[in-house]
Design a protein around this motif. Sequence first.
Motif, short mmCIF file in Angstrom:
data_model
loop_
_atom_site.label_atom_id
_atom_site.label_comp_id
_atom_site.label_asym_id
_atom_site.label_seq_id
_atom_site.Cartn_x
_atom_site.Cartn_y
_atom_site.Cartn_z
N SER A 41 0.86 -1.12 0.05
CA SER A 41 -0.06 -0.08 0.13
C SER A 41 0.90 1.30 0.01
O SER A 41 0.65 2.30 -0.60
CB SER A 41 -1.04 0.05 1.26
N ALA A 42 1.75 1.13 0.77
CA ALA A 42 2.83 2.37 0.66
C ALA A 42 3.52 2.46 -0.57
O ALA A 42 3.61 3.60 -0.99
CB ALA A 42 3.99 2.19 1.70
N ASN A 43 3.80 1.39 -1.26
CA ASN A 43 4.47 1.43 -2.73
C ASN A 43 3.32 2.13 -3.51
O ASN A 43 3.80 2.72 -4.55
CB ASN A 43 4.71 0.36 -3.14
N GLU A 44 2.19 1.69 -3.44
CA GLU A 44 1.12 2.24 -4.34
C GLU A 44 1.01 3.85 -4.45
O GLU A 44 0.81 4.30 -5.31
CB GLU A 44 -0.38 1.69 -4.05
N LYS A 45 0.96 4.14 -3.03
CA LYS A 45 0.77 5.75 -2.95
C LYS A 45 2.05 6.33 -3.33
O LYS A 45 1.91 7.29 -3.79
CB LYS A 45 0.79 6.05 -1.22
N LEU A 46 3.42 5.66 -3.31
CA LEU A 46 4.42 6.41 -3.89
C LEU A 46 4.40 6.74 -5.35
O LEU A 46 4.79 7.29 -6.06
CB LEU A 46 5.76 5.72 -3.27
N ARG A 47 3.77 5.41 -5.94
CA ARG A 47 3.80 5.21 -7.47
C ARG A 47 2.71 6.39 -7.89
O ARG A 47 2.96 7.21 -8.84
CB ARG A 47 3.11 4.16 -7.98
N GLN A 48 1.58 6.73 -7.45
CA GLN A 48 0.71 7.76 -7.55
C GLN A 48 1.33 8.94 -7.38
O GLN A 48 1.18 9.77 -8.29
CB GLN A 48 -0.39 7.72 -6.56
N ARG A 49 2.39 9.30 -6.42
CA ARG A 49 2.94 10.47 -6.10
C ARG A 49 4.02 10.56 -7.27
O ARG A 49 4.21 11.79 -7.97
CB ARG A 49 3.77 10.41 -5.03
N ASN A 50 4.80 9.59 -7.78
CA ASN A 50 5.61 9.87 -8.84
C ASN A 50 4.83 9.97 -10.24
O ASN A 50 5.47 10.76 -11.07
CB ASN A 50 6.35 8.38 -8.92
N LYS A 51 3.84 9.43 -10.33
CA LYS A 51 2.98 9.83 -11.64
C LYS A 51 2.64 11.25 -11.77
O LYS A 51 2.57 11.87 -12.88
CB LYS A 51 1.54 9.05 -11.77
N LEU A 52 2.45 11.78 -10.62
CA LEU A 52 1.99 13.20 -10.59
C LEU A 52 2.95 14.04 -10.87
O LEU A 52 3.21 15.13 -11.52
CB LEU A 52 1.44 13.65 -9.40
N LEU A 53 4.53 13.60 -10.27
CA LEU A 53 5.47 14.42 -10.48
C LEU A 53 6.04 14.20 -11.95
O LEU A 53 6.57 15.32 -12.45
CB LEU A 53 6.72 13.78 -9.52
N TYR A 54 5.71 12.92 -12.44
CA TYR A 54 6.27 13.08 -13.88
C TYR A 54 5.40 13.76 -14.81
O TYR A 54 5.83 14.53 -15.69
CB TYR A 54 6.19 11.50 -14.45
N ALA A 55 4.05 13.73 -14.58
CA ALA A 55 3.10 14.62 -15.35
C ALA A 55 3.61 16.16 -14.99
O ALA A 55 3.51 16.99 -16.13
CB ALA A 55 1.76 14.37 -14.80
N ASP A 56 4.08 16.68 -13.91
CA ASP A 56 4.28 17.89 -13.91
C ASP A 56 5.51 18.44 -14.39
O ASP A 56 5.63 19.22 -14.99
CB ASP A 56 4.27 18.12 -12.13
N THR A 57 6.42 17.39 -14.31
CA THR A 57 7.69 17.64 -15.10
C THR A 57 7.76 17.81 -16.56
O THR A 57 8.20 18.53 -17.09
CB THR A 57 8.98 16.70 -14.75
N ASP A 58 6.87 16.73 -17.27
CA ASP A 58 6.57 16.72 -18.59
C ASP A 58 5.57 18.01 -18.94
O ASP A 58 6.12 18.69 -20.12
CB ASP A 58 5.82 15.47 -18.95
N ASP A 59 4.81 18.65 -18.10
CA ASP A 59 4.19 19.66 -18.39
C ASP A 59 5.16 20.77 -18.38
O ASP A 59 4.99 22.08 -19.33
CB ASP A 59 2.95 19.98 -17.32
N LEU A 60 5.90 20.97 -17.40
CA LEU A 60 7.09 22.06 -17.46
C LEU A 60 7.73 22.17 -18.62
O LEU A 60 8.48 23.38 -19.04
CB LEU A 60 7.60 21.92 -16.20
N LYS A 61 8.16 20.90 -19.05
CA LYS A 61 9.13 20.75 -20.38
C LYS A 61 8.57 21.30 -21.55
O LYS A 61 8.88 21.80 -22.34
CB LYS A 61 9.48 19.37 -20.32
N VAL A 62 7.21 20.89 -21.74
CA VAL A 62 6.40 21.07 -22.87
C VAL A 62 5.68 22.49 -23.17
O VAL A 62 5.79 23.36 -23.91
CB VAL A 62 5.56 19.88 -23.13
N GLY A 63 4.95 22.64 -21.92
CA GLY A 63 4.25 23.99 -21.97
C GLY A 63 4.53 25.14 -21.09
O GLY A 63 5.28 24.99 -20.07
N LEU A 64 3.97 26.35 -21.61
CA LEU A 64 4.37 27.49 -20.90
C LEU A 64 3.39 27.91 -19.89
O LEU A 64 3.41 28.89 -18.95
CB LEU A 64 4.77 28.53 -21.76
N GLU A 65 2.09 27.20 -19.86
CA GLU A 65 0.93 27.67 -19.15
C GLU A 65 1.43 27.22 -17.66
O GLU A 65 1.11 27.86 -16.79
CB GLU A 65 -0.10 26.71 -19.37
N ALA A 66 2.07 26.04 -17.70
CA ALA A 66 2.20 25.46 -16.16
C ALA A 66 3.62 26.40 -15.66
O ALA A 66 3.15 26.76 -14.43
CB ALA A 66 2.84 24.19 -16.16
#
Length: 96
Positions: A41-66
């Motif tokens: 269960s702790a690993n699943e929470k960390l996977r969800q957090r990592n997904k959010l962080l990856y999405a945030d970094t991808d958004d920062l790399k691609v778009g200026l809106e973020a």
Amino acid sequence: MRVFTAILLILLVLLQYRLWFGKNSVPDYLALKENLLHQQSANEKLRQRNKLLYADTDDLKVGLEAIEERARNELGMIKENETFFRLIPKDDGNRN
């Protein structure tokens, strides 16, 4: 024949003792199983957090809106030719 039965009975008792009270016994197995569920269960929470962080970094790399949103929210920056309005709630003086 009685000696053979007694030896088998003693062997059965020793094996049962190891099964219930020895190293790697049933209670140890159950405790490890519970620890495994907690870790999964702790690993699943960390996977969800990592997904959010990856999405945030991808958004920062691609778009200026973020980048603009972060600059506005975290740094309080405004665009050129914009007017900043700060709304302060009215104090009624009815605090207890």
